[in-house]
Design a protein around this motif. Structure first.
Motif, PDB file in Angstrom:
ATOM      1  N   UNK A 139       1.543   7.189  -6.305  1.00 54.60           N
ATOM      2  CA  UNK A 139       0.409   8.069  -6.581  1.00 54.60           C
ATOM      3  C   UNK A 139       0.629   9.478  -6.056  1.00 54.60           C
ATOM      4  N   UNK A 140       1.607   9.625  -5.177  1.00 56.17           N
ATOM      5  CA  UNK A 140       1.870  10.936  -4.588  1.00 56.17           C
ATOM      6  C   UNK A 140       2.243  11.970  -5.637  1.00 56.17           C
ATOM      7  N   UNK A 141       2.817  11.523  -6.747  1.00 53.92           N
ATOM      8  CA  UNK A 141       3.249  12.447  -7.791  1.00 53.92           C
ATOM      9  C   UNK A 141       2.070  13.172  -8.433  1.00 53.92           C
ATOM     10  N   UNK A 142       0.884  12.560  -8.395  1.00 50.09           N
ATOM     11  CA  UNK A 142      -0.294  13.181  -9.018  1.00 50.09           C
ATOM     12  C   UNK A 142      -1.424  13.356  -8.008  1.00 50.09           C
ATOM     13  N   UNK A 143      -1.091  13.527  -6.746  1.00 50.79           N
ATOM     14  CA  UNK A 143      -2.101  13.617  -5.703  1.00 50.79           C
ATOM     15  C   UNK A 143      -3.023  14.815  -5.901  1.00 50.79           C
TER      16      UNK A 143
ATOM     17  N   UNK B 125       3.503  11.297   4.854  1.00 49.45           N
ATOM     18  CA  UNK B 125       2.483  12.008   5.643  1.00 49.45           C
ATOM     19  C   UNK B 125       2.600  13.520   5.459  1.00 49.45           C
ATOM     20  N   UNK B 126       3.823  14.023   5.474  1.00 46.85           N
ATOM     21  CA  UNK B 126       4.026  15.476   5.335  1.00 46.85           C
ATOM     22  C   UNK B 126       3.591  15.959   3.968  1.00 46.85           C
ATOM     23  N   UNK B 127       3.926  15.224   2.927  1.00 50.73           N
ATOM     24  CA  UNK B 127       3.528  15.618   1.577  1.00 50.73           C
ATOM     25  C   UNK B 127       2.012  15.633   1.432  1.00 50.73           C
ATOM     26  N   UNK B 128       1.358  14.602   1.973  1.00 50.52           N
ATOM     27  CA  UNK B 128      -0.099  14.529   1.869  1.00 50.52           C
ATOM     28  C   UNK B 128      -0.739  15.684   2.635  1.00 50.52           C
ATOM     29  N   UNK B 129      -0.259  15.942   3.845  1.00 54.55           N
ATOM     30  CA  UNK B 129      -0.814  17.040   4.645  1.00 54.55           C
ATOM     31  C   UNK B 129      -0.604  18.388   3.961  1.00 54.55           C
ATOM     32  N   UNK B 130       0.528  18.574   3.339  1.00 55.28           N
ATOM     33  CA  UNK B 130       0.770  19.825   2.604  1.00 55.28           C
ATOM     34  C   UNK B 130      -0.240  19.992   1.473  1.00 55.28           C
ATOM     35  N   UNK B 131      -0.496  18.920   0.748  1.00 53.90           N
ATOM     36  CA  UNK B 131      -1.453  18.993  -0.356  1.00 53.90           C
ATOM     37  C   UNK B 131      -2.869  19.240   0.153  1.00 53.90           C
TER      38      UNK B 131
ATOM     39  N   UNK C 122       0.824  -1.208   0.000  1.00 54.10           N
ATOM     40  CA  UNK C 122       0.000   0.000   0.000  1.00 54.10           C
ATOM     41  C   UNK C 122       0.857   1.256   0.000  1.00 54.10           C
ATOM     42  N   UNK C 123       1.915   1.282   0.822  1.00 50.11           N
ATOM     43  CA  UNK C 123       2.743   2.479   0.895  1.00 50.11           C
ATOM     44  C   UNK C 123       3.532   2.686  -0.394  1.00 50.11           C
ATOM     45  N   UNK C 124       3.907   1.584  -1.062  1.00 48.11           N
ATOM     46  CA  UNK C 124       4.589   1.723  -2.357  1.00 48.11           C
ATOM     47  C   UNK C 124       3.648   2.342  -3.392  1.00 48.11           C
ATOM     48  N   UNK C 125       2.388   1.896  -3.396  1.00 46.10           N
ATOM     49  CA  UNK C 125       1.405   2.477  -4.313  1.00 46.10           C
ATOM     50  C   UNK C 125       1.132   3.937  -3.975  1.00 46.10           C
ATOM     51  N   UNK C 126       1.006   4.240  -2.674  1.00 46.09           N
ATOM     52  CA  UNK C 126       0.770   5.626  -2.258  1.00 46.09           C
ATOM     53  C   UNK C 126       1.948   6.516  -2.644  1.00 46.09           C
ATOM     54  N   UNK C 127       3.158   5.989  -2.506  1.00 42.48           N
ATOM     55  CA  UNK C 127       4.350   6.746  -2.889  1.00 42.48           C
ATOM     56  C   UNK C 127       4.337   7.072  -4.375  1.00 42.48           C
TER      57      UNK C 127
END
Length: 331
Positions: free
Chosen positions: A170-174, A295-301, A163-168
């Motif tokens: 997908x983070x590029x186009x969050x 977590x930080x990247x997601x919270x920033x977005x 899951x974290x690999x997929x989230x990592x």
């Protein structure tokens, strides 16, 4: 032919101006009552001068174009090695080219760095996932009764790593994947806890989560990723018999605290950096150092705040500030 067209494109305005002056001169003479033969020598001399200037400019342009095309065929490594500018317009174009080249190098360097860091992460990820796979292999070969609790724990670890690999990725186009609604926070916390229940049970770690009211304007899917990852970190670094608490200290302010091993003061400022593991992470085999960065990247977005405080031997406290009256596009 191409050279002539290039010359006309370069000198068309001066040529038109000179031709206009040459035609205007005999026209005014004729209008004044003079005869054209009186201007024969002057017109001939002007024509010769103009033709000579045209030939010289044509030859200079051909030489210049050969030099530039030679540089195009064999691009120099540095902008300073380019042919010197002969005109102000060429100087401006050269500056523009150097600016684009510098920008291209910066982007290329950034892409190479990102690709290297991504490759390093997935290398660590592959080593990390080997541990639960090896444990499952040993369980499968065990002649006795299979420990179902351990089986569930190792299976959950593999699910989390995937899951974290997929989230990592997908983070590029969050930014294009956000669906903002008013999300009740207590049910979302319960959902994160349910996902990790086997780890709580097998690690003999207790939990305090009292019901509370309140919601936040957020994306439920991505906030669940943050909650799950923070809880996973707390479980990873909390020894058996420890305790984790999830509370809402004030409306929209979630706090997850644990009684784990804690983080050294000099490492706390960098825990949200990509790939940083610190002394605590290095104590864990094959830690990738990607969880809190994610977590930080997601919270920033999402426009949320996330902060961490910790004391070695006492525990760690992670605060998620979800308070916001309306959505502000931070992209």
């Amino acid at each position: 032919m191409k050279l002539l067209i290039a010359w006309l494109r370069t000198y068309r305005l001066p040529a038109l101006l000179i031709l206009s002056l040459l035609l205007l001169f005999p026209l005014t003479h004729l209008l004044g009552g003079g005869e054209i033969r009186e201007l024969r020598y002057a017109l001939t001399l002007c024509g010769v001068v103009c033709l000579t200037a045209a030939v010289i400019s044509l030859l200079m342009l051909r030489r210049r174009l050969r030099m530039l095309r030679g540089a195009l065929r064999h691009l120099p490594e540095e902008p300073s090695a380019l042919p010197t500018a002969a005109q102000p317009a060429e100087e401006a174009w050269r500056e523009l080219t150097e600016a684009y080249q510098a920008q291209s190098r910066e982007l290329s360097g950034r892409m190479i760095g990102d690709a290297r860091e991504t490759a390093d992460y997935y290398t660590l990820w592959l080593h990390q996932i080997k541990t639960p796979l090896a444990a499952l292999n040993l369980l499968a070969q065990s002649p006795g009764e299979v420990d179902k609790s351990l089986l569930r724990q190792e299976t959950l670890k593999i699910e989390q790593y995937a899951a974290i690999a997929l989230d990592y990725q997908r983070l590029q186009s969050i930014h294009n994947d956000l669906h903002l609604t008013h999300v009740p926070l207590y049910p979302l916390c319960c959902q994160a806890v349910r996902k990790l229940r086997p780890l709580f049970q097998y690690g003999q770690i207790s939990l305090t989560l009292s019901a509370f009211e309140g919601d936040a304007l957020t994306d439920a899917k991505w906030l669940l990723v943050v909650l799950t990852q923070v809880l996973t970190n707390a479980l990873k670094y909390t020894p058996a018999g420890g305790h984790i608490t999830i509370t809402q200290e004030s409306p929209g302010l979630l706090v997850i605290s644990d009684t784990g091993i804690g983080i050294r003061p000099e490492d706390q400022a960098r825990v949200f950096d990509r790939g940083f593991t610190g002394q605590t992470g290095r104590g864990q085999e094959k830690s990738t150092g990607i969880g809190l960065y994610l977590c930080k990247r997601i919270c920033d977005e999402l426009g949320h705040g996330i902060s961490l405080s910790s004391e070695v031997g006492v525990g760690t406290r992670v605060a998620l500030d979800l308070r916001r009256e309306e959505w502000v596009d931070l992209g």
